[in-house]
Enzyme design. Structure first.
Site, PDB file in Angstrom:
ATOM      1  N   ASP A  46       0.857  -1.205   0.000  1.00 24.86           N
ATOM      2  CA  ASP A  46       0.000   0.000   0.000  1.00 24.86           C
ATOM      3  C   ASP A  46       0.886   1.245   0.000  1.00 24.86           C
ATOM      4  O   ASP A  46       0.670   2.176  -0.783  1.00 24.86           O
ATOM      5  CB  ASP A  46      -0.889   0.042   1.258  1.00 24.86           C
ATOM      6  CG  ASP A  46      -1.903  -1.088   1.324  1.00 24.86           C
ATOM      7  OD1 ASP A  46      -3.102  -0.825   1.188  1.00 24.86           O
ATOM      8  OD2 ASP A  46      -1.485  -2.244   1.513  1.00 24.86           O
ATOM      9  N   GLU A  71      -5.104   7.597   0.229  1.00 21.43           N
ATOM     10  CA  GLU A  71      -5.534   6.926   1.465  1.00 21.43           C
ATOM     11  C   GLU A  71      -4.474   6.906   2.573  1.00 21.43           C
ATOM     12  O   GLU A  71      -4.786   7.136   3.728  1.00 21.43           O
ATOM     13  CB  GLU A  71      -5.940   5.479   1.151  1.00 21.43           C
ATOM     14  CG  GLU A  71      -6.402   4.748   2.417  1.00 21.43           C
ATOM     15  CD  GLU A  71      -6.806   3.305   2.203  1.00 21.43           C
ATOM     16  OE1 GLU A  71      -6.710   2.810   1.076  1.00 21.43           O
ATOM     17  OE2 GLU A  71      -7.222   2.683   3.202  1.00 21.43           O
ATOM     18  N   ASP A 134      -6.271   5.445  -4.462  1.00 23.52           N
ATOM     19  CA  ASP A 134      -6.284   4.332  -3.513  1.00 23.52           C
ATOM     20  C   ASP A 134      -5.158   3.405  -3.970  1.00 23.52           C
ATOM     21  O   ASP A 134      -5.268   2.733  -5.000  1.00 23.52           O
ATOM     22  CB  ASP A 134      -7.642   3.604  -3.554  1.00 23.52           C
ATOM     23  CG  ASP A 134      -7.811   2.696  -2.354  1.00 23.52           C
ATOM     24  OD1 ASP A 134      -6.778   2.232  -1.823  1.00 23.52           O
ATOM     25  OD2 ASP A 134      -8.961   2.434  -1.960  1.00 23.52           O
ATOM     26  N   ILE A 136      -3.811   0.637  -2.870  1.00 26.77           N
ATOM     27  CA  ILE A 136      -4.372  -0.720  -3.000  1.00 26.77           C
ATOM     28  C   ILE A 136      -5.784  -0.639  -2.455  1.00 26.77           C
ATOM     29  O   ILE A 136      -5.984  -0.374  -1.266  1.00 26.77           O
ATOM     30  CB  ILE A 136      -3.594  -1.788  -2.209  1.00 26.77           C
ATOM     31  CG1 ILE A 136      -2.198  -1.974  -2.799  1.00 26.77           C
ATOM     32  CG2 ILE A 136      -4.355  -3.124  -2.243  1.00 26.77           C
ATOM     33  CD1 ILE A 136      -1.407  -3.124  -2.180  1.00 26.77           C
ATOM     34  N   ASP A 137      -6.739  -0.836  -3.320  1.00 31.77           N
ATOM     35  CA  ASP A 137      -8.116  -0.931  -2.857  1.00 31.77           C
ATOM     36  C   ASP A 137      -8.407  -2.421  -2.711  1.00 31.77           C
ATOM     37  O   ASP A 137      -8.117  -3.203  -3.619  1.00 31.77           O
ATOM     38  CB  ASP A 137      -9.054  -0.290  -3.882  1.00 31.77           C
ATOM     39  CG  ASP A 137     -10.494  -0.293  -3.390  1.00 31.77           C
ATOM     40  OD1 ASP A 137     -10.712  -0.005  -2.196  1.00 31.77           O
ATOM     41  OD2 ASP A 137     -11.388  -0.612  -4.194  1.00 31.77           O
ATOM     42  N   THR A 139      -7.339  -4.115   0.341  1.00 32.97           N
ATOM     43  CA  THR A 139      -6.123  -4.647   0.977  1.00 32.97           C
ATOM     44  C   THR A 139      -6.381  -6.040   1.565  1.00 32.97           C
ATOM     45  O   THR A 139      -5.510  -6.904   1.519  1.00 32.97           O
ATOM     46  CB  THR A 139      -5.617  -3.683   2.077  1.00 32.97           C
ATOM     47  OG1 THR A 139      -5.456  -2.395   1.486  1.00 32.97           O
ATOM     48  CG2 THR A 139      -4.278  -4.120   2.643  1.00 32.97           C
ATOM     49  N   SER A 258     -12.810  -5.019  -3.768  1.00 34.66           N
ATOM     50  CA  SER A 258     -12.240  -3.810  -4.389  1.00 34.66           C
ATOM     51  C   SER A 258     -13.009  -3.244  -5.574  1.00 34.66           C
ATOM     52  O   SER A 258     -14.033  -3.781  -5.990  1.00 34.66           O
ATOM     53  CB  SER A 258     -10.787  -4.067  -4.823  1.00 34.66           C
ATOM     54  OG  SER A 258     -10.742  -4.668  -6.106  1.00 34.66           O
ATOM     55  N   LYS A 261     -14.685  -4.633  -8.959  1.00 32.42           N
ATOM     56  CA  LYS A 261     -16.127  -4.787  -9.227  1.00 32.42           C
ATOM     57  C   LYS A 261     -16.596  -3.783 -10.281  1.00 32.42           C
ATOM     58  O   LYS A 261     -17.371  -4.115 -11.158  1.00 32.42           O
ATOM     59  CB  LYS A 261     -16.949  -4.557  -7.939  1.00 32.42           C
ATOM     60  CG  LYS A 261     -16.848  -5.684  -6.940  1.00 32.42           C
ATOM     61  CD  LYS A 261     -17.811  -5.493  -5.779  1.00 32.42           C
ATOM     62  CE  LYS A 261     -17.306  -4.572  -4.707  1.00 32.42           C
ATOM     63  NZ  LYS A 261     -16.125  -5.028  -3.971  1.00 32.42           N
ATOM     64  N   ASP A 287     -12.153   5.440  -2.729  1.00 32.85           N
ATOM     65  CA  ASP A 287     -12.749   4.111  -2.910  1.00 32.85           C
ATOM     66  C   ASP A 287     -13.706   4.057  -4.094  1.00 32.85           C
ATOM     67  O   ASP A 287     -14.180   2.961  -4.442  1.00 32.85           O
ATOM     68  CB  ASP A 287     -13.491   3.673  -1.636  1.00 32.85           C
ATOM     69  CG  ASP A 287     -12.535   3.129  -0.587  1.00 32.85           C
ATOM     70  OD1 ASP A 287     -11.584   2.425  -0.972  1.00 32.85           O
ATOM     71  OD2 ASP A 287     -12.732   3.417   0.612  1.00 32.85           O
TER      72      ASP A 287
END
Ligand SMILES: Nc1ncnc2c1ncn2[C@@H]1O[C@H](COP(=O)(O)OS(=O)(=O)O)[C@@H](OP(=O)(O)O)[C@H]1O
Ligand SMILES: [Mg+2]
Ligand SMILES: [Mg+2]
Ligand SMILES: [Mg+2]
Length: 352
Positions: A46, A71, A134, A136-137, A139, A258, A261, A287
């Site tokens: 991240d 983030e 983000d 890493i969305d 995590t 995440s 989608k 997000d």
């Protein structure tokens, strides 16, 4: 800079950060994961991803013009375990830059890495240009070895005009029936969208050319499939099951982590995305920024339980009525009506 140039810059930054994430996920060690004060996990990837995207954007933009709403921040890296993590993050960042033959740059020091991470403290807002990241969305999905996304958007005068989603574990083929385990299908998708110019998907490794994608045109909810968070703590799954029942949706939901989608929906793998956080949770702009333009430019709609489009101009948080819904434009009225029916029938104690 034109929207096209911004999109190219964003795509290069997301690809670079995705490579760092892929190498960390391959050899993930428990000690590379920390818990933040809200108990959510954060890993070296991240921080590394945030540092790389921040660095890659800032070096290409006019001096003094860079604003990033992201983030992570470096606060937890000041502790004893944090110091070891910082050394590892710096090494990962430099290894990733060195492995990219298109980049000619001196190695970053730990201080450079901290500064790059903390560029992400911008508050965003209704005026000016702000990148929204983000790193890493998903995590939790990343740590599990499942889906995650590097999600980068550009907010211009309160509106998202560019969005890029790097989804290293998402198959290039449809996941309408879930993500197959142990399949030999190629994985790694890059979704790109810019205002008025559509949404495209290409392979993250650049081997497959961009193809324009569109949301599903299913207009009968009985034929619709829906997707939602993998983590039940992130969305009320009994509420979404009720909405699906009211709509007459029969297929079981596809649950993946995440903003992958949003990417999957943009190419028609699922028809409806329902996200209803438990009371008290406030959604953050990173997000949804990249994911929402990926859907809208593919012909879909992203809105809250009052039917309003998401407003990214209010700072680091989204100001929402209850939840987030994405679907195609034909289904929006019927999905919204079902959402409102179910929410109106809820016990008052369950309301926000
Ligand atoms: N309680 C609660 N309710 C709703 N949302 C929450 C909650 N806690 C966290 N988050 C945010 O959810 C982000 C992960 O997105 P998803 O829910 O789509 O993925 S997942 O299925 O949960 O993995 C996740 O993003 P990352 O932290 O970037 O992974 C969080 O910002
Ligand atoms: Mg997080
Ligand atoms: Mg996230
Ligand atoms: Mg994240």
């Amino acid at each position: 800079m034109s929207c096209y140039q911004d999109l190219q810059l964003a795509a290069r930054a997301v690809r670079l950060a995705s490579r760092l994430c892929q190498s960390v996920q391959r050899g993930l060690l428990a000690k590379e994961t920390q818990s933040k004060s809200d108990d959510s996990p954060v890993t070296v990837a991240d921080y590394g991803s945030q540092a790389l995207v921040s660095w890659a954007l800032e070096r290409e933009l006019p001096a003094g013009s860079f604003s990033l709403v992201a983030e992570e921040d470096s606060e937890d890296l000041g502790t004893e375990t944090g110091a070891a993590m910082l050394t590892r993050i710096t090494q990962l960042v430099n290894d990733t830059i060195a492995a990219d033959s298109t980049l000619d740059a001196a190695p970053l020091t730990s201080k450079d890495v901290l500064l790059a991470i903390d560029q992400g403290r911008s508050k965003g807002g209704a005026t000016g240009r702000h990148w929204v990241l983000d790193p890493i969305d998903g995590t939790r999905g990343f740590v599990r070895g499942d889906q995650y996304a590097v999600a980068l958007g550009l907010l211009e005068n309160g509106e998202i005009v560019v969005g890029v989603l790097g989804c290293p574990n998402l198959p290039m083929t449809s996941i309408a029936h879930g993500v197959p385990k142990d399949s030999n299908e190629p994985v790694g998708c890059l979704f790109t969208a810019s205002k008025g110019a559509g949404t495209f998907v290409q392979s993250l490794d650049g081997k497959l050319q961009p193809q324009q994608v569109y949301v599903s045109n299913v207009d009968d909810p009985a034929w619709a499939t829906f997707c939602e968070s993998y983590e039940s703590a992130h969305s009320n799954q009994s509420l979404t099951a009720n909405i699906a029942r009211v709509l007459g949706v029969t297929a079981p939901p596809v649950r993946i982590d995440s903003q992958a989608k949003y990417g999957a929906m943009a190419r028609g793998d699922a028809v409806i995305y329902l996200r209803f956080p438990h009371p008290g949770y406030r959604e953050k702009i990173w997000d949804h920024a990249a994911g929402s333009i990926v859907i809208t430019e593919a012909g879909g709609a992203v809105f809250d339980a009052a039917g309003k489009s998401l407003d990214f101009s209010k700072g680091r948080f989204l100001d929402l009525e209850r939840g987030i819904i994405a679907t195609n434009k034909k289904l929006k009225p019927v999905v919204l009506a079902a959402v409102q029916t179910v929410l109106n029938g809820e016990q008052p104690s369950q309301k926000l």
